[in-house]
Enzyme design. Structure first.
Site, PDB file in Angstrom:
ATOM      1  N   ARG A 150      13.560  68.765 -37.971  1.00  0.00           N
ATOM      2  CA  ARG A 150      13.066  69.500 -36.631  1.00  0.00           C
ATOM      3  C   ARG A 150      14.417  68.982 -35.941  1.00  0.00           C
ATOM      4  O   ARG A 150      14.075  67.769 -35.637  1.00  0.00           O
ATOM      5  CB  ARG A 150      12.128  68.926 -36.620  1.00  0.00           C
ATOM      6  CG  ARG A 150      11.121  69.806 -37.701  1.00  0.00           C
ATOM      7  CD  ARG A 150      10.584  71.321 -37.173  1.00  0.00           C
ATOM      8  NE  ARG A 150       9.433  72.182 -38.171  1.00  0.00           N
ATOM      9  CZ  ARG A 150       9.792  73.080 -38.932  1.00  0.00           C
ATOM     10  NH1 ARG A 150      11.461  73.410 -38.931  1.00  0.00           N
ATOM     11  NH2 ARG A 150       9.393  73.805 -39.383  1.00  0.00           N
TER      12      ARG A 150
ATOM     13  N   HIS B 142      17.968  78.441 -35.269  1.00  0.00           N
ATOM     14  CA  HIS B 142      16.830  77.902 -35.947  1.00  0.00           C
ATOM     15  C   HIS B 142      17.003  78.852 -37.614  1.00  0.00           C
ATOM     16  O   HIS B 142      15.861  79.644 -37.445  1.00  0.00           O
ATOM     17  CB  HIS B 142      15.028  77.737 -35.309  1.00  0.00           C
ATOM     18  CG  HIS B 142      14.627  77.127 -36.338  1.00  0.00           C
ATOM     19  ND1 HIS B 142      13.695  76.389 -35.795  1.00  0.00           N
ATOM     20  CD2 HIS B 142      14.069  76.688 -37.481  1.00  0.00           C
ATOM     21  CE1 HIS B 142      12.664  75.706 -37.169  1.00  0.00           C
ATOM     22  NE2 HIS B 142      13.199  76.178 -38.148  1.00  0.00           N
TER      23      HIS B 142
HETATM   24  P1  NDP Z   1       9.457  68.127 -48.660  1.00  0.00           P
HETATM   25  O1  NDP Z   1       7.941  67.166 -47.690  1.00  0.00           O
HETATM   26  O2  NDP Z   1       9.365  67.909 -49.312  1.00  0.00           O
HETATM   27  O3  NDP Z   1       9.971  66.612 -47.949  1.00  0.00           O
HETATM   28  C1  NDP Z   1      10.197  65.432 -46.551  1.00  0.00           C
HETATM   29  C2  NDP Z   1      11.400  64.192 -46.818  1.00  0.00           C
HETATM   30  O4  NDP Z   1      11.066  63.680 -45.851  1.00  0.00           O
HETATM   31  C3  NDP Z   1      10.642  63.465 -48.417  1.00  0.00           C
HETATM   32  O5  NDP Z   1      11.101  62.641 -48.547  1.00  0.00           O
HETATM   33  C4  NDP Z   1       9.968  61.933 -47.741  1.00  0.00           C
HETATM   34  O6  NDP Z   1       9.918  61.238 -48.415  1.00  0.00           O
HETATM   35  C5  NDP Z   1      11.244  62.371 -46.658  1.00  0.00           C
HETATM   36  N1  NDP Z   1      10.604  61.493 -45.494  1.00  0.00           N
HETATM   37  C6  NDP Z   1       9.079  61.786 -44.550  1.00  0.00           C
HETATM   38  N2  NDP Z   1       8.825  61.291 -43.847  1.00  0.00           N
HETATM   39  C7  NDP Z   1       9.960  60.383 -43.979  1.00  0.00           C
HETATM   40  C8  NDP Z   1       9.505  58.643 -42.953  1.00  0.00           C
HETATM   41  N3  NDP Z   1       9.174  58.540 -42.197  1.00  0.00           N
HETATM   42  N4  NDP Z   1      10.651  58.482 -43.335  1.00  0.00           N
HETATM   43  C9  NDP Z   1      11.708  58.470 -44.289  1.00  0.00           C
HETATM   44  N5  NDP Z   1      12.051  59.541 -45.185  1.00  0.00           N
HETATM   45  C10 NDP Z   1      10.375  60.553 -45.177  1.00  0.00           C
HETATM   46  O7  NDP Z   1       9.881  68.904 -47.133  1.00  0.00           O
HETATM   47  P2  NDP Z   1      11.027  69.820 -47.436  1.00  0.00           P
HETATM   48  O8  NDP Z   1      12.206  69.611 -48.409  1.00  0.00           O
HETATM   49  O9  NDP Z   1      10.291  70.857 -48.198  1.00  0.00           O
HETATM   50  O10 NDP Z   1      11.510  70.288 -45.996  1.00  0.00           O
HETATM   51  C11 NDP Z   1      11.620  69.328 -44.851  1.00  0.00           C
HETATM   52  C12 NDP Z   1      12.061  69.568 -43.579  1.00  0.00           C
HETATM   53  O11 NDP Z   1      12.273  70.809 -43.361  1.00  0.00           O
HETATM   54  C13 NDP Z   1      10.522  70.106 -43.540  1.00  0.00           C
HETATM   55  O12 NDP Z   1       9.402  69.838 -43.348  1.00  0.00           O
HETATM   56  C14 NDP Z   1      11.252  71.355 -42.072  1.00  0.00           C
HETATM   57  O13 NDP Z   1      11.018  70.497 -40.725  1.00  0.00           O
HETATM   58  C15 NDP Z   1      12.220  71.920 -42.266  1.00  0.00           C
HETATM   59  N6  NDP Z   1      12.211  72.798 -42.974  1.00  0.00           N
HETATM   60  C16 NDP Z   1      13.705  73.935 -42.002  1.00  0.00           C
HETATM   61  C17 NDP Z   1      13.780  74.739 -41.683  1.00  0.00           C
HETATM   62  C18 NDP Z   1      15.200  75.730 -40.748  1.00  0.00           C
HETATM   63  O14 NDP Z   1      15.169  76.792 -41.410  1.00  0.00           O
HETATM   64  N7  NDP Z   1      15.246  74.679 -39.712  1.00  0.00           N
HETATM   65  C19 NDP Z   1      13.484  75.690 -43.051  1.00  0.00           C
HETATM   66  C20 NDP Z   1      12.649  74.945 -43.628  1.00  0.00           C
HETATM   67  C21 NDP Z   1      12.152  74.003 -43.972  1.00  0.00           C
HETATM   68  P3  NDP Z   1       9.479  61.161 -49.445  1.00  0.00           P
HETATM   69  O15 NDP Z   1       9.999  61.405 -50.844  1.00  0.00           O
HETATM   70  O16 NDP Z   1       9.472  59.745 -49.036  1.00  0.00           O
HETATM   71  O17 NDP Z   1       7.902  61.242 -49.138  1.00  0.00           O
HETATM   72  C1  OXD Z   2       9.899  76.258 -41.940  1.00  0.00           C
HETATM   73  C2  OXD Z   2      11.199  76.533 -40.861  1.00  0.00           C
HETATM   74  O1  OXD Z   2       9.539  74.695 -41.786  1.00  0.00           O
HETATM   75  O2  OXD Z   2      11.963  77.861 -41.169  1.00  0.00           O
HETATM   76  O3  OXD Z   2       9.859  76.660 -43.262  1.00  0.00           O
HETATM   77  O4  OXD Z   2      11.197  75.805 -39.906  1.00  0.00           O
END
Ligand code: NDP
Ligand code: OXD
Length: 320
Positions: free
Chosen positions: A235, A283
């Protein structure tokens, strides 16, 4: 049509795909498509589920009988930070197509930087035939992925298949075969080893602005690429964009690939568009496939109706 209560759909993206997917999705119940002007003033109090992406803020005040909210994407910051939400389960979109797309973007960009893609594109524009002598191997480059959730975990495995030396960082400790991982306490050690930093974090109170000058300055500077490279597809709110731009200009960062921005769409006067060492994608790293989204919604509703718990439910305390 059965007695089942309706599903309200308010997806503010890919309108044509939504309309097309709805022709065959959620066949066993009434769908109230908020993209259809005929539904603008419809009573939503009987809706049982909502499928949303950046919905009308009034939706949650009108749809008072919801049992669960389905996010149209993997991220949920679009609703958590912007709306007063009822205390209901929020389900993230998790699907193979989205995960594959994200890993494709990550590999594409890492390979592009590894193989001097920016310089070769410039040389092509200048019709210059010149082989760059220094070509590091993937195994000499350490890619550090911040966020080892659904997307990060798939990306690290695929990066490792390509031969990169891969490490990962997440809030809690993780065990991923073949990948060295660090938890929240290991950030310094993780950054000090990283040549290419990949951001796949959700946007939460803890991750807002995490990618700043102080963080970029802790990346490894002695690696084979001639300086650290930053990739962000998590993000844009996690990056301090003014500091990122300064770091790209003063050499703290050698280059960047950015799919997400503090403000989207990226303003036409942002310097990021024209910095020679930056790759911008709009994006588009991993757009939701709308058919797959509705299949996932159908599957989760079927689970609930057969007495099983919903999957991929957001933890409202951590915000992801
Ligand atoms: P998940 O919820 O599966 O994973 C999030 C990861 O981030 C976990 O490993 C979590 O740690 C880690 N995390 C969260 N907060 C912290 C923190 N404060 N410190 C360290 N690690 C942290 O999410 P996804 O993998 O499914 O997706 C990740 C993000 O990708 C989405 O939230 C979205 O914002 C973005 N996204 C972007 C897209 C695009 O097209 N650009 C498309 C889809 C998603 P832990 O494992 O310990 O919980
Ligand atoms: C998502 C994105 O969160 O597309 O899936 O950003």
């Amino acid at each position: 049509m059965s007695e089942k209560r309706p599903v309200v759909v308010d997806l503010r993206f890919a309108r044509e795909s939504v309309v097309s997917a709805l022709r065959s999705a959620l066949q066993d119940r009434l769908v109230i498509d908020m993209g259809d002007p005929a539904n603008a003033d419809r009573d939503l109090s009987d809706a049982e589920f909502a499928v949303v992406w950046k919905p009308d803020p009034a939706l949650f005040r009108r749809a008072t009988g919801l049992k669960a909210i389905f996010s149209g994407g993997a991220g949920v910051d679009h609703i958590l930070s912007a709306y007063e939400l009822p205390d209901l389960p929020i389900v993230r979109f998790v699907d193979r197509s989205l995960t594959d797309r994200m890993s494709e973007w990550v590999l594409w960009q890492c390979l592009h930087h590894l193989r001097n893609g920016i310089r070769y594109a410039g040389q092509q524009r200048d019709r210059l035939w010149h082989e760059i002598a220094e070509q590091p191997e993937a195994r000499d480059v350490t890619v550090g992925v911040m966020g080892l959730g659904v997307l990060g975990a798939d990306s690290v495995r695929k990066l490792a298949v390509m031969g990169f030396n891969v490490i990962g960082w997440s809030r809690r400790p993780k065990a991923i075969e073949g990948i060295e991982t660090f938890d929240a306490t290991g950030l310094d050690a993780f950054l000090a080893r990283t040549d290419m930093l990949v951001g796949l974090l959700p946007l939460t109170d803890d991750t807002r602005g995490i990618y700043d000058r102080a963080l970029f300055s802790r990346l490894r500077r002695t690696g084979p690429l001639g300086g650290p490279i930053f990739l962000n597809a998590g993000r844009g709110g996690s990056q301090k964009e003014s500091e990122l731009i300064e770091c790209l200009a003063d050499g703290t960062l050698k280059a960047a690939s950015l799919d997400v921005f503090e403000k989207e769409p990226l303003s036409s006067d942002s310097p990021l568009w024209s910095l020679a060492n930056v790759i911008v994608t709009p994006h588009a790293a991993a757009a939701s496939d709308v058919r797959a989204l509705f299949r996932h919604v159908e599957m989760q509703i079927a689970r609930l109706e057969s007495g099983k718990p919903l999957e991929f439910v957001v933890d409202r305390t951590t915000g992801y």
